[in-house]
Write a protein that holds these residues in place. Structure first.
Motif, PDB file in Angstrom:
ATOM      1  N   LEU A 338       3.687  39.213  -3.048  1.00 36.38           N
ATOM      2  CA  LEU A 338       4.350  37.909  -3.210  1.00 36.38           C
ATOM      3  C   LEU A 338       5.706  38.070  -3.885  1.00 36.38           C
ATOM      4  O   LEU A 338       6.688  37.408  -3.511  1.00 36.38           O
ATOM      5  CB  LEU A 338       3.459  36.972  -4.044  1.00 36.38           C
ATOM      6  N   GLU A 339       5.768  38.941  -4.863  1.00 37.34           N
ATOM      7  CA  GLU A 339       7.033  39.202  -5.544  1.00 37.34           C
ATOM      8  C   GLU A 339       8.031  39.842  -4.586  1.00 37.34           C
ATOM      9  O   GLU A 339       9.210  39.452  -4.534  1.00 37.34           O
ATOM     10  CB  GLU A 339       6.774  40.123  -6.741  1.00 37.34           C
ATOM     11  N   CYS A 347      16.820  44.615   0.692  1.00 34.99           N
ATOM     12  CA  CYS A 347      16.840  44.644  -0.775  1.00 34.99           C
ATOM     13  C   CYS A 347      18.251  44.872  -1.332  1.00 34.99           C
ATOM     14  O   CYS A 347      18.438  45.614  -2.306  1.00 34.99           O
ATOM     15  CB  CYS A 347      15.893  45.727  -1.306  1.00 34.99           C
ATOM     16  N   HIS A 348      19.257  44.274  -0.702  1.00 36.24           N
ATOM     17  CA  HIS A 348      20.644  44.453  -1.153  1.00 36.24           C
ATOM     18  C   HIS A 348      21.013  45.937  -1.250  1.00 36.24           C
ATOM     19  O   HIS A 348      21.670  46.371  -2.196  1.00 36.24           O
ATOM     20  CB  HIS A 348      20.892  43.768  -2.494  1.00 36.24           C
ATOM     21  N   GLY A 349      20.555  46.706  -0.256  1.00 32.30           N
ATOM     22  CA  GLY A 349      20.962  48.109  -0.191  1.00 32.30           C
ATOM     23  C   GLY A 349      20.129  49.071  -0.999  1.00 32.30           C
ATOM     24  O   GLY A 349      20.526  50.239  -1.169  1.00 32.30           O
ATOM     25  N   LEU A 350      18.980  48.665  -1.480  1.00 32.94           N
ATOM     26  CA  LEU A 350      18.095  49.559  -2.226  1.00 32.94           C
ATOM     27  C   LEU A 350      17.121  50.212  -1.255  1.00 32.94           C
ATOM     28  O   LEU A 350      16.314  49.536  -0.609  1.00 32.94           O
ATOM     29  CB  LEU A 350      17.328  48.791  -3.300  1.00 32.94           C
ATOM     30  N   LEU A 351      17.182  51.525  -1.135  1.00 33.80           N
ATOM     31  CA  LEU A 351      16.296  52.289  -0.265  1.00 33.80           C
ATOM     32  C   LEU A 351      15.331  53.109  -1.106  1.00 33.80           C
ATOM     33  O   LEU A 351      15.723  53.703  -2.113  1.00 33.80           O
ATOM     34  CB  LEU A 351      17.101  53.235   0.631  1.00 33.80           C
ATOM     35  N   HIS A 379      19.694  44.693  -8.913  1.00 30.11           N
ATOM     36  CA  HIS A 379      18.321  44.917  -8.476  1.00 30.11           C
ATOM     37  C   HIS A 379      17.306  44.619  -9.580  1.00 30.11           C
ATOM     38  O   HIS A 379      17.500  44.989 -10.739  1.00 30.11           O
ATOM     39  CB  HIS A 379      18.156  46.345  -7.968  1.00 30.11           C
ATOM     40  N   THR A 380      16.225  43.951  -9.179  1.00 36.65           N
ATOM     41  CA  THR A 380      15.151  43.541 -10.084  1.00 36.65           C
ATOM     42  C   THR A 380      13.833  44.109  -9.594  1.00 36.65           C
ATOM     43  O   THR A 380      13.776  44.836  -8.592  1.00 36.65           O
ATOM     44  CB  THR A 380      15.061  42.007 -10.129  1.00 36.65           C
ATOM     45  N   ARG A 381      12.763  43.741 -10.275  1.00 42.37           N
ATOM     46  CA  ARG A 381      11.435  44.218  -9.905  1.00 42.37           C
ATOM     47  C   ARG A 381      11.097  43.821  -8.462  1.00 42.37           C
ATOM     48  O   ARG A 381      10.481  44.586  -7.733  1.00 42.37           O
ATOM     49  CB  ARG A 381      10.378  43.649 -10.856  1.00 42.37           C
ATOM     50  N   LYS A 382      11.489  42.616  -8.072  1.00 40.63           N
ATOM     51  CA  LYS A 382      11.123  42.175  -6.722  1.00 40.63           C
ATOM     52  C   LYS A 382      11.841  43.004  -5.660  1.00 40.63           C
ATOM     53  O   LYS A 382      11.259  43.315  -4.609  1.00 40.63           O
ATOM     54  CB  LYS A 382      11.418  40.683  -6.538  1.00 40.63           C
ATOM     55  N   HIS A 383      13.100  43.389  -5.923  1.00 38.66           N
ATOM     56  CA  HIS A 383      13.805  44.253  -4.977  1.00 38.66           C
ATOM     57  C   HIS A 383      13.129  45.619  -4.898  1.00 38.66           C
ATOM     58  O   HIS A 383      12.963  46.176  -3.808  1.00 38.66           O
ATOM     59  CB  HIS A 383      15.269  44.436  -5.394  1.00 38.66           C
TER      60      HIS A 383
END
Length: 524
Positions: A338-339, A347-351, A379-383
């Motif tokens: 869910l998060e 994820c805004h470029g987070l791989l 970037h946060t936990r959800k990303h």
């Protein structure tokens, strides 16, 4: 009298036991986790007595929850980890912990395979790319590094044989599909390849004889009944390797269909009706082996770390989700999902790179390891949670593309099984990343159902495998890909794959493994 059929799936991190009726309905189930051990980087061991204790807990749960007379359960089939093995003495007592399939200690022995045979010769014989994952280099490692264990070994057995022996079987045997990760087969005959043993100086007599046909191999003993709750005298029959059982339990019994099991690892299996042409497939990056359906072949694509990556995230960084799940009486993975759903595609470029235990199909790089690329302050936990989920599926897309290349066309459908298939979010993500329609199965634990079907047919309790599949395997229908999402995912996927290959070409993974080896000796 009504008849019921039990399946046991003894996986890497836990055992599931289920009892089914002849329509594939789950009558009862049980599950218990157990550990793997990691004494050195790249090593993965398992205490077989712990595995058996966990299996017994799961079996007691399933048998105690069964509403009928337990003697109505007429057969038990077993699905087991492929590529995990344990040397035993003549009393079937383990001489050491089992060496688990994902263990990569035998990197030097894999290099020896490449020098001794070369990729093309070894692949042509076995249907597998040279890799430290297979049992073949690990037994050579054992002989070279633990000669006292090798000399005491009566047989090298797979978990399936050991489990069936503990349940009451007195027959020494191995099922070909349970040994697909052994790397010792002649792919044309699906039997041991003597040349491999001779050139490595290994004794082929230490391997169990192969039983390719579906048949009974014993009955539950008094001790097995006391330990598990099954009735003494219940017929025992091999199921097969876990992923081949999952293929049966998902109804993959004809060419053009594929099953993708997202469990501890992730494996995609498609059936072949005849032996593959290895000359045509030398550069395919696909693995070939025995199907659990007798005298048929399959091809596979594998990611050696999948669900275990999400479990690592839960255990290492997911304490807030674990605590929230306890308070809400929910599964922590549902909270994590869910998060993750709140983050955007890509994820805004987070791989995230999920190569915890190497990269398998199609590149087979034993020293590949995990990591993240593209982290910024946004970037946060959800990303991060979504990047973990996406990274697992990006690796699987590499396998899907390789297998479709070997097949020569797209799959008609990909049926999803394993714990990951329980998540509609992750299933839709798979459809979108692959650009292929997928199906979720009503029994997502397909390895257990497949083991039960194979065990029942082998025991003579069900007359025909295809008919049993028709009656017992059911789907929820298709999930169609969102092709707009697919286009975005494809752009990120190409960066993911390019980054991985750049690290391979730059020798970064190998250099990291060498440095780690120098500075990690003797540490746990």
């Amino acid at each position: 009298m009504e008849k019921y059929f039990a399946g046991i799936d003894a996986g890497t991190t836990g055992t599931t036991v289920m009892i089914f009726d002849d329509q594939g309905n789950i009558m009862s189930s049980g599950y218990s986790e157990y550990r793997t051990k990691h004494p050195h980087p790249g090593w993965v061991d398992q205490d077989m007595h712990e595995l058996w204790a966990g299996l017994c807990i799961a079996a007691k749960q399933a048998t105690s929850r069964f509403k009928g007379d337990i003697s109505q359960v007429v057969s038990i089939g077993v699905s087991s980890q492929r590529g995990s093995f344990v040397p035993v003495d003549e009393n079937w007592d383990p001489l050491i912990d089992s060496i688990v399939w994902s263990d990569t200690r035998a990197t030097k022995e894999a290099q020896w395979i490449n020098k001794e045979f070369g990729h093309d010769e070894y692949y042509s014989i076995t249907g597998l790319n040279p890799s430290a994952i297979w049992v073949y280099p690990k037994i050579k490692w054992l002989k070279d590094n633990r000669p006292e264990v090798y000399e005491k070994t009566w047989k090298f057995v797979n978990g399936q044989e050991w489990i069936l022996h503990n349940l009451g079987s007195t027959e020494l045997f191995a099922n070909p599909s349970a040994l697909n990760y052994n790397g010792m087969f002649d792919i044309t005959t699906l039997n041991y390849a003597p040349e491999l043993f001779d050139r490595a100086g290994l004794d082929m007599d230490l391997m169990p004889p192969l039983v390719p046909d579906l048949r009974r191999v014993g009955t539950v003993s008094a001790a097995g009944a006391a330990a598990t709750g099954f009735a003494e005298g219940t017929v025992l029959s091999p199921g097969g390797g876990d992923q081949q059982c999952a293929a049966v339990g998902s109804g993959v019994n004809k060419a053009g269909m594929a099953e993708l099991s997202l469990g501890t690892a992730a494996v995609m299996v498609a059936q072949l009706d005849e032996a593959p042409d290895m000359v045509e497939n030398l550069t395919s990056g696909v693995s070939f082996g025995a199907h659990a359906i007798p005298h048929r072949w399959d091809m596979e694509g594998t990611a050696h770390a999948a669900g275990v990556v999400l479990r690592w995230w839960r255990d290492t960084y997911g304490q807030p989700e674990v605590e929230a799940a306890k308070a809400l009486d929910l599964n922590p993975y549902d909270i994590i999902t869910l998060e993750a759903a709140e983050a955007p595609i890509g994820c805004h470029g987070l791989l995230f790179f999920p190569f915890f235990n190497s990269q398998a199909n199609p590149h087979f790089h034993d020293n590949a390891r995990g990591g993240m690329l593209g982290i910024t302050q946004i970037h946060t936990r959800k990303h991060a949670a979504r990047a973990v989920l996406e990274g697992v599926i990006y690796e699987l897309r590499m396998a899907v593309e390789a297998m479709e290349g070997a097949l020569g066309r797209p799959f008609d459908t990909i049926r999803l099984s394993g714990g990951g298939a329980k998540s509609l979010f992750w299933s839709q993500m798979q459809a979108d990343i692959y650009g292929r329609r997928v199906e979720r199965l009503k029994v997502s634990e397909c390895a257990v159902l497949g083991a039960a079907i194979l065990g029942a047919v082998g025991a003579g309790a069900l007359p025909d495998l295809d008919e049993a599949i028709e009656n017992m395997v059911h789907t929820h229908g298709f999930i169609e890909p969102n092709m707009a999402n697919h286009a975005v995912y494809t752009e990120y996927f190409h960066v993911f794959e390019k980054a991985f290959l750049a690290l391979v070409d730059g020798n970064v993974y190998d250099e990291l493994a060498e440095v780690t080896s120098r500075h990690s000796q003797g540490t746990a």
